[in-house]
Design an enzyme around this catalytic site. Structure first.
Site, short mmCIF file in Angstrom:
data_model
loop_
_atom_site.label_atom_id
_atom_site.label_comp_id
_atom_site.label_asym_id
_atom_site.label_seq_id
_atom_site.Cartn_x
_atom_site.Cartn_y
_atom_site.Cartn_z
N LEU D 66 48.34 12.53 -53.32
CA LEU D 66 47.97 12.62 -54.74
C LEU D 66 46.57 12.06 -54.99
O LEU D 66 46.03 11.33 -54.15
CB LEU D 66 49.02 11.86 -55.57
CG LEU D 66 50.44 12.47 -55.45
CD1 LEU D 66 51.48 11.53 -56.02
CD2 LEU D 66 50.50 13.82 -56.17
N PRO D 67 45.98 12.40 -56.15
CA PRO D 67 44.58 12.05 -56.36
C PRO D 67 44.27 10.56 -56.54
O PRO D 67 43.26 10.08 -56.05
CB PRO D 67 44.21 12.82 -57.65
CG PRO D 67 45.27 13.82 -57.86
CD PRO D 67 46.50 13.29 -57.19
N THR D 97 44.67 8.39 -51.02
CA THR D 97 43.74 7.26 -50.89
C THR D 97 43.72 6.54 -52.23
O THR D 97 43.20 7.06 -53.21
CB THR D 97 42.34 7.74 -50.52
OG1 THR D 97 42.39 8.33 -49.22
CG2 THR D 97 41.36 6.56 -50.48
N LYS D 172 41.01 2.63 -44.57
CA LYS D 172 40.41 3.89 -45.06
C LYS D 172 39.21 3.59 -45.95
O LYS D 172 38.16 4.25 -45.84
CB LYS D 172 41.47 4.67 -45.85
CG LYS D 172 40.95 5.91 -46.58
CD LYS D 172 40.73 7.09 -45.65
CE LYS D 172 40.03 8.25 -46.34
NZ LYS D 172 40.87 9.08 -47.18
N LYS D 247 34.90 7.26 -56.43
CA LYS D 247 36.21 6.61 -56.59
C LYS D 247 36.50 5.70 -55.41
O LYS D 247 36.89 4.54 -55.56
CB LYS D 247 37.32 7.67 -56.71
CG LYS D 247 38.72 7.08 -56.90
CD LYS D 247 39.85 8.07 -56.54
CE LYS D 247 40.13 8.09 -55.04
NZ LYS D 247 41.41 8.70 -54.65
#
EC number: 1.1.1.31
Lengths: 296, 296, 296, 296
Positions: D66-67, D97, D172, D247
């Site tokens: 998901l975003p 992420t 990450k 982001k």
């Protein structure tokens, strides 16, 4: 004063400075490479010479106010430069903002001919130049400064002696590096506050009486409409151009490289003004950095 | 004033603020989790309660001055928090510097119980706290501010209404972000100038009347010996600690992340104060950034 | 090859390069201003001359590998410089990493005497110099490069022709600016990960096969113990010194100032390595930036 | 594998991952809030459920892609969330992420219900997702990872176990912070080189085999025309969007604030991508930072 003064460089700063000198009773021989500037000088009642050399003939003092290092080198050095003809004992005051190393090279050439030289960059902008309230930031021998003091007082109010030749330029760059950073962080603060719904005017008023106060909150606020007289309120016209600030920050970085100094905020600000220039705002007032960092 | 006021948080800022309130004729019930702070408060003639709840009993106003968001949450929220017991109509003034989001959460909880709340962080430091000349930077309803005005005037001089709940915190963070950057660039300028042989005192005096002027050149100069009363001249003791500035810059960055704002100089300054902390100067005045950036 | 080659500059890079040239069958006349370096060269079987001029006598090719711009100027320019005596047609290859403007000045002086000149800075470090696997990054006329190719192939593997005189230096600075930033951000990433409890070795292994991979994750990891052969695992000894990286970043910034280019990350990295130098790690490998940014 | 798997989130990454799982023999129940995405999934032969809950019915494994943090919270937490209905023993793999703190909150809620959870963000982009060659960067208990390994191997090649819950996300973010900086400094280097007349392609080829090499020089070169398949050569379309990098850098900065870590280059890069977004390139590939920093 009854001195004869050659004044070279009749731009937005130089012209009112030359006029103020003439008001003190001095004889001013003015010159600028731009014939437009010369015409304007004549209209304001200045005597305009046909060349820098002609302006300097018979002058006890030469004042120069030029855009960049290369113009100062070209005026004074080389076979065609003024130093090749000025008599020993002439007083040279260079008020341009240029590289300290250039000043030092010219000062060495001057000394070799018995010419007295000061670097005397100014603070105060076009308003201070017109009002005769400039601050002179001076490098060179103390005795030369004393000889020059009446001339400087004809154009300004405060005189700071920073040290030997070049020290005036270094100090000016230190001040302008701080200014460039302060303007940009003020723009960041106003963008951050307004993004959270604050009113830029109220925020500026609060900061102007708090620890975040500066020339950027009080005099040249970067947010449109906060101060009626600031460039921001007239589309960032007039004032101190973005690309002039970029030039000064470049000179400050060069000075830092030479001294192995760390100036992380100064160097970041240089890059921000470079990006602002790339975005097409090089000729606008440097407070237009607000447009880069966030504005309505 | 004859109001009964609970004052929670008796540190370097809170204690003199509470004393000033008592001088206005208010009855002050003070409290701090540190018994040492309570002892000091008693010595200065304040009535000290056994707990925050006891201090708040019968108080029409609660003022809090605490180190960080978590302390404010802990004081007001939860089953043990003050909001569980404060009667509707009580006025709560939080003068801590904390995250805007925390303020807003507490204000929502207060509103749900009919308690009136303002965020009112201050500018002026320990000197202003003692002298009763603080500036209050206020967020919350205008009517609540009017109710609180006499209390605030008992501790300070200027009052700025920045907007709704949290707006006082946002404005304070904007000011302190600017301050943190201005201090650091002033240190860069002084290091650059002295590396070129300039005298830091003369350079500071020149900048203090030029466009690079700021609270850092005039009041809290970071170079030792320039200003006798500045922390820099006493080994960077006292003043506003490096790690407090680091905290405020962290809150400013958080606020920028939340708004998608660009604050490149603010974020770089945050990292410089973090490096200064890593170098062992976290407890010194934040002007000790001079030691990181270059000092004799 | 049976060419006679003068090799000037017998430091950590120059000495193995000269030895490799001799292995190809060339006659090498070596020289260094340090008698210690000359002794070491003799021990390795090189013929050592008493001066740069003596080394250059009868040589068809001169190769120089010197620390900074001023050494290169001093070797070639002025009344005592090599260009005053080298016969037309001599091939000069300068492999130092210096300012593009210096290279161009020397190349102009060379051209005026009919001497052929290349700037040919290298990539590959002391390991590549010893193994003869250096990459040459070349500026100058294509025909000169063709003449020089056999000599370069005696010391390296890859040859890139970047453009006219100075282009080799510009390209080298671009590469090293990227390297300096990449090393520092890798240190940031490792400090951030370990602060959250991650193992630096596992994090590095993951990054080394992901989009964050670089020479810094794979070859010269800045975290002690991740790679046994990296300087970080031997107290940051050996390798490419912090102050050499600082010098290269300074040259890159100068090149950016000259072109009006924005290099915000490059300039910030320059300041970080300057701070690392100020903290006493100037002589350590540049991966010691990890110590500045956060390490156990 | 004969496992039944619920796959939630069928975007550019999720859809090919779900298809690869189905190819291994699993029964996949897919779902996305966008009906367009569901249609596309059906066309590719996936079984599409009417809701996330319906997808999860009877599934032994739930995979989500998901975003942002809020979507993951919304999927799993609250009265309507999956955790309210998933039977104990279900395996949840979140490959989004997102903020480490969000992962940890969801993992705690999962553990309270006996649900096994991993954070397993990926590296490799849409190309890796389609080819089944993703790298999984995993946080959570080792035993849970062993249970999940066959599922992960159905979608990727490399699996790194970084530590406890949230460690996959932290790793990450470390990688992507490095990537964001590396891309931007590569753009700086190319702008600097070309401003001095170098050819971007030759400069890139040299750097790609030198110490400045990276994924940005080799795979996703930011200069148009250097690599035919890179987004830069098709108007910066496709690829990894500027605002997604923004982001991720924001999450990295948040992680740094939480740990008191200094990430000066990471934070500066965040601001550069924010400025690139402000300049209207938020939806373009993040290598469009070249346009901000200097391009033809």
């Amino acid at each position: 004063m009854s001195t004869t003064i050659a004044f070279i460089g009749l731009g937005q700063m130089g012209l009112p400075m030359a006029c103020n000198l003439q008001k003190t009773g001095c004889t001013v021989h003015a010159f600028d490479l731009s014939s437009q500037a010369c015409t304007k000088a004549r209209e304001l009642g200045l005597g305009v010479a046909a060349s820098a050399r002609e302006a300097a003939e018979g002058a006890a003092v030469v004042v120069s106010m030029l855009p960049a290092s290369r113009h100062v080198e070209s005026l004074y050095l080389g076979d065609d430069g003024l130093l090749a003809v000025l008599p020993a004992g002439t007083l040279v005051i260079d008020s341009s903002t240029i590289a300290p190393a250039t000043v030092q090279a010219v000062a060495r050439a001057a000394a070799a001919r018995g010419v007295l030289m000061l670097d005397a960059p100014v603070s105060g902008g076009t308003v201070g130049a017109a009002a005769g309230t400039l601050t002179f930031i001076v490098g060179g021998p103390a005795s030369t400064l004393e000889a020059a003091r009446p001339v400087l007082q004809g154009m300004g109010k405060n005189i700071f002696h920073m040290g030997d030749s070049g020290a005036g330029q270094v100090a000016k760059l230190c001040n302008n590096m701080a200014l460039g950073v302060i303007m940009a962080v003020t723009a960041e603060a106003l963008a951050l506050g307004t993004a959270h719904g604050l009113d830029a005017k109220v925020l500026s008023q609060m900061m102007a009486v708090s620890t975040g106060r500066s020339w950027a909150t009080e005099v040249c606020n970067p947010w449109p409409g906060v101060l009626d007289n600031a460039p921001a309120s007239r589309g960032y016209g007039g004032g101190f151009g973005n690309d002039l600030m970029l030039k000064d920050l470049g000179l400050a970085v060069e000075a830092a490289l030479g001294a192995g100094a760390a100036v992380p905020l100064g160097e970041l600000a240089r890059n921000l003004y470079a990006l602002n220039s790339r975005a097409g705002r090089g000729q606008l007032d440097f407070s237009s950095i607000q447009q880069l960092l966030g504005a309505k």
